[in-house]
Design a protein around this motif. Structure first.
Motif, PDB file in Angstrom:
ATOM      1  N   PRO A   1       0.817  -1.223   0.000  1.00 20.36           N
ATOM      2  CA  PRO A   1       0.000   0.000   0.000  1.00 20.36           C
ATOM      3  C   PRO A   1       0.852   1.275   0.000  1.00 20.36           C
ATOM      4  CG  PRO A   1      -0.788  -1.547   1.631  1.00 20.36           C
ATOM      5  CD  PRO A   1       0.503  -2.102   1.125  1.00 20.36           C
ATOM      6  N   GLU A   2       2.062   1.187   0.524  1.00 19.52           N
ATOM      7  CA  GLU A   2       2.905   2.378   0.584  1.00 19.52           C
ATOM      8  C   GLU A   2       3.357   2.842  -0.801  1.00 19.52           C
ATOM      9  OE1 GLU A   2       3.713  -0.572   1.693  1.00 19.52           O
ATOM     10  OE2 GLU A   2       5.731  -1.142   1.065  1.00 19.52           O
ATOM     11  N   ALA A   3       3.152   1.987  -1.815  1.00 21.41           N
ATOM     12  CA  ALA A   3       3.571   2.366  -3.175  1.00 21.41           C
ATOM     13  C   ALA A   3       2.486   3.146  -3.911  1.00 21.41           C
ATOM     14  CB  ALA A   3       3.940   1.115  -3.965  1.00 21.41           C
ATOM     15  N   ALA A   4       1.381   3.492  -3.205  1.00 24.11           N
ATOM     16  CA  ALA A   4       0.237   4.138  -3.865  1.00 24.11           C
ATOM     17  C   ALA A   4       0.654   5.429  -4.586  1.00 24.11           C
ATOM     18  CB  ALA A   4      -0.852   4.422  -2.844  1.00 24.11           C
ATOM     19  N   GLY A   5       1.486   6.231  -3.927  1.00 26.33           N
ATOM     20  CA  GLY A   5       1.906   7.506  -4.529  1.00 26.33           C
ATOM     21  C   GLY A   5       2.605   7.301  -5.864  1.00 26.33           C
ATOM     22  N   SER A   6       3.545   6.379  -5.883  1.00 30.20           N
ATOM     23  CA  SER A   6       4.295   6.112  -7.119  1.00 30.20           C
ATOM     24  C   SER A   6       3.365   5.588  -8.205  1.00 30.20           C
ATOM     25  CB  SER A   6       5.392   5.081  -6.860  1.00 30.20           C
ATOM     26  OG  SER A   6       6.139   5.468  -5.758  1.00 30.20           O
ATOM     27  N   VAL A   7       2.406   4.736  -7.803  1.00 32.13           N
ATOM     28  CA  VAL A   7       1.487   4.153  -8.795  1.00 32.13           C
ATOM     29  C   VAL A   7       0.628   5.250  -9.433  1.00 32.13           C
ATOM     30  CG1 VAL A   7      -0.513   2.625  -9.079  1.00 32.13           C
ATOM     31  CG2 VAL A   7       1.457   1.864  -7.767  1.00 32.13           C
ATOM     32  N   ILE A   8       0.191   6.211  -8.612  1.00 31.01           N
ATOM     33  CA  ILE A   8      -0.632   7.307  -9.154  1.00 31.01           C
ATOM     34  C   ILE A   8       0.176   8.108 -10.185  1.00 31.01           C
ATOM     35  CG2 ILE A   8      -1.762   9.489  -8.566  1.00 31.01           C
ATOM     36  CD1 ILE A   8      -2.600   8.150  -5.913  1.00 31.01           C
ATOM     37  N   VAL A   9       1.443   8.366  -9.868  1.00 32.15           N
ATOM     38  CA  VAL A   9       2.293   9.094 -10.824  1.00 32.15           C
ATOM     39  C   VAL A   9       2.481   8.268 -12.097  1.00 32.15           C
ATOM     40  CG1 VAL A   9       4.608  10.020 -11.221  1.00 32.15           C
ATOM     41  CG2 VAL A   9       3.480  10.418  -9.051  1.00 32.15           C
ATOM     42  N   LEU A  10       2.718   6.973 -11.936  1.00 31.31           N
ATOM     43  CA  LEU A  10       2.888   6.101 -13.115  1.00 31.31           C
ATOM     44  C   LEU A  10       1.625   6.099 -13.983  1.00 31.31           C
ATOM     45  CD1 LEU A  10       4.723   3.019 -11.574  1.00 31.31           C
ATOM     46  CD2 LEU A  10       5.652   4.619 -13.218  1.00 31.31           C
ATOM     47  N   GLU A  11       0.481   6.114 -13.308  1.00 32.85           N
ATOM     48  CA  GLU A  11      -0.800   6.104 -14.028  1.00 32.85           C
ATOM     49  C   GLU A  11      -0.954   7.369 -14.876  1.00 32.85           C
ATOM     50  OE1 GLU A  11      -3.020   3.508 -13.806  1.00 32.85           O
ATOM     51  OE2 GLU A  11      -4.391   4.480 -15.189  1.00 32.85           O
ATOM     52  N   ALA A  12      -0.337   8.453 -14.402  1.00 34.84           N
ATOM     53  CA  ALA A  12      -0.484   9.733 -15.125  1.00 34.84           C
ATOM     54  C   ALA A  12       0.479   9.842 -16.302  1.00 34.84           C
ATOM     55  CB  ALA A  12      -0.267  10.900 -14.155  1.00 34.84           C
ATOM     56  N   ILE A  13       1.471   8.967 -16.352  1.00 36.98           N
ATOM     57  CA  ILE A  13       2.501   9.121 -17.394  1.00 36.98           C
ATOM     58  C   ILE A  13       1.941   9.025 -18.824  1.00 36.98           C
ATOM     59  CG2 ILE A  13       4.536   7.957 -18.391  1.00 36.98           C
ATOM     60  CD1 ILE A  13       5.629   7.772 -15.559  1.00 36.98           C
ATOM     61  N   PRO A  14       1.103   8.042 -19.151  1.00 40.34           N
ATOM     62  CA  PRO A  14       0.656   7.951 -20.545  1.00 40.34           C
ATOM     63  C   PRO A  14      -0.253   9.100 -20.990  1.00 40.34           C
ATOM     64  CG  PRO A  14       0.095   5.969 -19.307  1.00 40.34           C
ATOM     65  CD  PRO A  14       0.527   6.975 -18.328  1.00 40.34           C
ATOM     66  N   GLU A  15      -0.705   9.913 -20.048  1.00 39.44           N
ATOM     67  CA  GLU A  15      -1.612  10.996 -20.434  1.00 39.44           C
ATOM     68  C   GLU A  15      -0.939  11.995 -21.361  1.00 39.44           C
ATOM     69  OE1 GLU A  15      -3.831  12.711 -17.230  1.00 39.44           O
ATOM     70  OE2 GLU A  15      -4.431  10.736 -16.502  1.00 39.44           O
ATOM     71  N   THR A  16       0.383  11.942 -21.414  1.00 40.42           N
ATOM     72  CA  THR A  16       1.106  12.808 -22.362  1.00 40.42           C
ATOM     73  C   THR A  16       0.567  12.605 -23.774  1.00 40.42           C
ATOM     74  OG1 THR A  16       3.036  12.483 -20.989  1.00 40.42           O
ATOM     75  CG2 THR A  16       3.427  13.440 -23.137  1.00 40.42           C
ATOM     76  N   MET A  17       0.260  11.343 -24.109  1.00 41.24           N
ATOM     77  CA  MET A  17      -0.162  11.050 -25.487  1.00 41.24           C
ATOM     78  C   MET A  17      -1.475  11.748 -25.821  1.00 41.24           C
ATOM     79  SD  MET A  17       0.843   7.083 -26.007  1.00 41.24           S
ATOM     80  CE  MET A  17       0.306   6.474 -24.450  1.00 41.24           C
ATOM     81  N   VAL A  18      -2.450  11.661 -24.924  1.00 40.69           N
ATOM     82  CA  VAL A  18      -3.741  12.283 -25.230  1.00 40.69           C
ATOM     83  C   VAL A  18      -3.609  13.802 -25.202  1.00 40.69           C
ATOM     84  CG1 VAL A  18      -4.688  12.252 -22.880  1.00 40.69           C
ATOM     85  CG2 VAL A  18      -6.221  12.196 -24.810  1.00 40.69           C
ATOM     86  N   ILE A  19      -2.713  14.295 -24.337  1.00 37.59           N
ATOM     87  CA  ILE A  19      -2.530  15.750 -24.280  1.00 37.59           C
ATOM     88  C   ILE A  19      -1.893  16.251 -25.579  1.00 37.59           C
ATOM     89  CG2 ILE A  19      -1.173  17.542 -23.131  1.00 37.59           C
ATOM     90  CD1 ILE A  19      -1.886  15.907 -20.511  1.00 37.59           C
ATOM     91  N   LEU A  20      -0.893  15.513 -26.042  1.00 39.47           N
ATOM     92  CA  LEU A  20      -0.280  15.916 -27.315  1.00 39.47           C
ATOM     93  C   LEU A  20      -1.288  15.751 -28.462  1.00 39.47           C
ATOM     94  CD1 LEU A  20       3.339  14.505 -26.911  1.00 39.47           C
ATOM     95  CD2 LEU A  20       2.555  16.847 -26.640  1.00 39.47           C
ATOM     96  N   GLY A  21      -2.119  14.707 -28.396  1.00 41.36           N
ATOM     97  CA  GLY A  21      -3.175  14.533 -29.395  1.00 41.36           C
ATOM     98  C   GLY A  21      -4.126  15.722 -29.390  1.00 41.36           C
ATOM     99  N   PHE A  22      -4.451  16.164 -28.177  1.00 40.09           N
ATOM    100  CA  PHE A  22      -5.336  17.325 -28.034  1.00 40.09           C
ATOM    101  C   PHE A  22      -4.700  18.578 -28.635  1.00 40.09           C
ATOM    102  CE2 PHE A  22      -6.257  21.053 -25.352  1.00 40.09           C
ATOM    103  CZ  PHE A  22      -7.597  21.211 -25.625  1.00 40.09           C
TER     104      PHE A  22
END
Lengths: 71, 646
Positions: free
Chosen positions: A39-60
């Motif tokens: 459970p202590e890895a939750a912070g890192s996982v949230i950041v990892l989850e946000a990484i691919p959003e670059t693609m949709v942002i660049l698409g936008f």
């Protein structure tokens, strides 16, 4: 606005969105498993989850530029 | 920033060893290191202290914990516990162990006996409840049973879902008893049915064997209640239950009395024993000679005078503490403790997403405290949302301020709300375009640009990329400083080269856009060439690939504009949809709902993306991490302390 422009912008955005969605689904599944065990890895996982959003942002951005710049 | 640490060596006479450890433990300032690992060659007769026997302590602690679990809670007696703790903490470890053994000897047996009796009574009461329930149900069936001597009555309890088993039992019993049986069933409760069977005692063995083989739950009413009419059995069960309840109450009172009498003593003993256990477990870290003991560790520079005066006060100069600054060789071992200004401290929470910085690298927390609110403000960029985020932050602070991580989050929200309000003013946004619709405010025109987020997309795009360039170059510059500190020439070349590549690319872009004279083409390409050579020299082929990564990192800052724009559009949808309703109340309701959703997204999404820009784009340019957190040798907050009961 010409319909070709709108379709082009939509394709640009949709490509990024689909890719992001696919990547986030994989990361989300792995992340959920990680948090279940560490459970202590939750912070890192949230950041990892946000990484691919670059693609949709660049698409936008590309979609917006098509709409604004292609006349 | 990272707190300055001093490497300290405490040396004292062997006779004072346990007191030295006790004083250091209660000071709680020293981060211990194992002396034996750092003994210099030729340090002669210095050796590691072998751990004393600790076998008694964990056993006694477990015993105290077991007793405390059996004792009922009593009203807060922390004052009594503190008094007793003060008294016991002056005793030596063997004296503490002897006292614990004595107390456990007196209290343990009593508590165990009482608890066993209580447990037996509880089981008996549960059994009586069950018998009563069954007898109560079968009592109306009593008249239907034939009154025959030499017949046995058995009660079966069957789950309703297995009711069909009756169709198997009935013919089987008929076969086994040659038809000399009776079987009556009734619902016991929602899930179970009771089945009463009467058969000749002659077939008893066969019947019971059959029921056992079919795994049927057979309730045997105790002999005390079986040889009497059911109404009398019920009365007897009720009487016995009341007697058992009364006895259980007496035991509870006895246990409460024991808890009142001994709870504070047990709590104090547990605390002292836990501390002594921790002290003993740290003995392996210490070194000794024939006459002296040595303790090696790290103490924050500002806590050195406090530690020194505590040792002087306790030992009147018999114990000496020497200190040295962290050197290049010892820096890797120095623990990390943050010492940030008040406005930076909340952002230490976000630093937990990465491992702590190493002692010899720059702590990025103050930079995060500057850039995070700016990024957050650019994305949210709304006066209304900014004010609400400020209110939420203040509410969390005043309502849940005692919880550290919530206090830190509230601090982040409060600080970040001000840039959100500022950029809201710049973009002319108050709950999206509501402020503009009402004629309250307009986007500000600055540098010839009207900063309307919907209209000024290209300027915002350029602004966010410019922020990205600045942030990434700042990260690279810090990377240069870090690599110089570590005397790593290749890393220095790679980081400098990367800065050169970014500068060269910007020059080329400006030239292509016609913003600079064409004469600069050659110098720009020369700069690019040299910079790429530096990058390849410093980072090899991976360095060259990293150029693409860095460009991607810079473009990633476009999210500041893109996510903000999504938020504006959702706010506009809320206003338009709310405004299009014919019924005012419905319109207001829809607008409020959508704005609430947008506000929640505005608190979450910008935070995640601002953190991501730091962790992924910014830190990757300079941050190594992997530092050792400062863990002082101290009691800290011990969970599981008892006062009668935890």
């Amino acid at each position: 606005m010409a319909w070709e422009v709108a379709i082009g912008a939509a394709i640009a955005f949709a490509g990024g969105a689909i890719a992001t969605g696919w990547a986030q689904s994989r990361i989300g599944a792995a992340g959920a498993a990680t948090i279940a065990e560490r459970p202590e890895a939750a912070g890192s996982v949230i950041v990892l989850e946000a990484i691919p959003e670059t693609m949709v942002i660049l698409g936008f951005v590309v979609a917006a530029m098509i709409v604004i710049m292609v006349r | 920033m990272i707190q300055k640490m001093k490497s300290v060596l405490v040396v004292g006479p062997k006779s004072d060893f346990s007191q030295i450890v006790d004083v250091l433990y209660h000071m709680g300032t020293i981060h211990l290191e194992e002396v034996s690992e750092y003994l210099q060659p030729g340090s002669g007769n210095v050796r590691k202290i072998l751990t004393c026997s600790m076998t008694d302590i964990p056993v006694l602690l477990a015993t105290i914990e077991g007793i405390s679990l059996l004792l009922p809670a009593v009203k807060d007696r922390s004052n009594l516990t503190a008094q007793r703790y003060e008294e016991i903490s002056h005793l030596s470890t063997p004296e503490v162990i002897a006292r614990v053994s004595h107390v456990v000897g007196i209290v343990g047996e009593t508590v165990r006996d009482l608890s066993t009796k209580k447990s037996d009574l509880e089981i008996a009461i549960t059994g009586l409840d069950r018998y009563e329930k069954i007898i109560d149900k079968i009592q109306p069936l009593e008249q239907q049973l034939p009154v025959l001597h030499g017949y046995e009555v058995t009660v079966l309890v069957i789950q309703k879902e297995y009711e069909d088993v009756l169709e198997i039992i009935r013919p089987a019993l008929s076969d086994l008893t040659n038809g000399q049986f009776e079987l009556i069933s009734a619902d016991l409760d929602e899930q179970t049915i009771a089945v009463i069977t009467v058969f000749n005692k002659h077939y008893s063995e066969n019947v019971h064997r059959f029921l056992f083989s079919k795994n049927i739950n057979e309730v045997r009413i105790p002999a005390d209640y079986s040889n009497m009419p059911l109404d009398k059995a019920l009365l007897l069960i009720d009487k016995n239950r009341r007697d058992a309840g009364s006895e259980k109450d007496t035991i509870d009172n006895d246990l409460t009395r024991v808890s009142q009498e001994w709870g504070h003593e047990l709590a104090a003993l547990q605390k002292v024993l836990t501390e002594r256990g921790e002290e003993l477990s740290a003995y392996n870290n210490f070194g000794e000679t024939d006459y002296t003991v040595m303790v090696l560790g790290w103490v924050p520079k500002k806590l050195i005078p406090k530690t020194r005066s505590a040792l002087n006060e306790a030992f009147q100069g018999r114990v000496v503490m020497t200190e040295t600054d962290a050197t290049t060789e010892t820096m890797d071992r120095a623990p990390i403790s943050y010492d940030n200004p008040r406005w930076v401290r909340p952002f230490e929470f976000l630093m937990k997403l990465a491992s702590p910085p190493q002692y010899n690298e720059i702590d990025p927390t103050p930079l995060m405290a500057i850039f995070f609110p700016i990024f957050f403000g650019i994305i949210v960029g709304d006066i209304g949302y900014g004010i609400l985020i400020l209110v939420v932050g203040l509410f969390i602070r005043f309502r849940f301020g005692a919880i550290t991580w919530l206090r830190q989050i509230s601090g982040i929200l409060i600080i970040s709300s001000f840039p959100a309000i500022f950029f809201g003013y710049l973009f002319g946004e108050f709950f999206g375009n509501f402020g503009q619709m009402m004629g309250w405010l307009e986007p500000v025109t600055l540098f010839g640009i009207t900063w309307d987020r919907i209209e000024a997309m290209i300027p915002l795009l350029v602004l966010t990329i410019a922020i990205g360039v600045f942030h990434v170059v700042l990260g690279l510059a810090i990377g240069v400083v870090n690599s110089i500190t570590r005397k790593n020439r290749k890393h220095t070349c790679e980081k400098c080269g990367m800065i050169g590549v970014i500068a060269g690319l910007i020059l080329v872009l400006c030239l292509v856009a016609g913003l600079l004279p064409e004469a600069l083409y050659i110098p720009a390409f020369i700069l690019l060439g040299i910079a790429v050579a530096f990058v390849i020299y410093g980072g090899g082929t991976g360095g060259a690939i990293e150029i693409m990564g860095t460009v991607g990192n810079i473009l990633s800052y476009v999210r500041l504009m893109a996510i903000g724009m999504a938020s504006v559009i959702l706010a506009m949808v809320a206003n338009e949809l709310g405004g299009s309703m014919d019924v005012l109340a419905l319109g207001v309701f829809i607008a409020v709902m959508l704005h609430t959703l947008n506000l929640m997204l505005a608190m979450f999404s910008p935070s995640i993306h601002s953190v991501r820009l730091h962790v992924v784009e910014f830190y990757s340019k300079f941050y190594h991490g992997g530092g050792l957190p400062y863990r002082p040798f101290s009691s800290g907050d011990k969970p599981g302390m008892i006062d009668g009961k935890k």
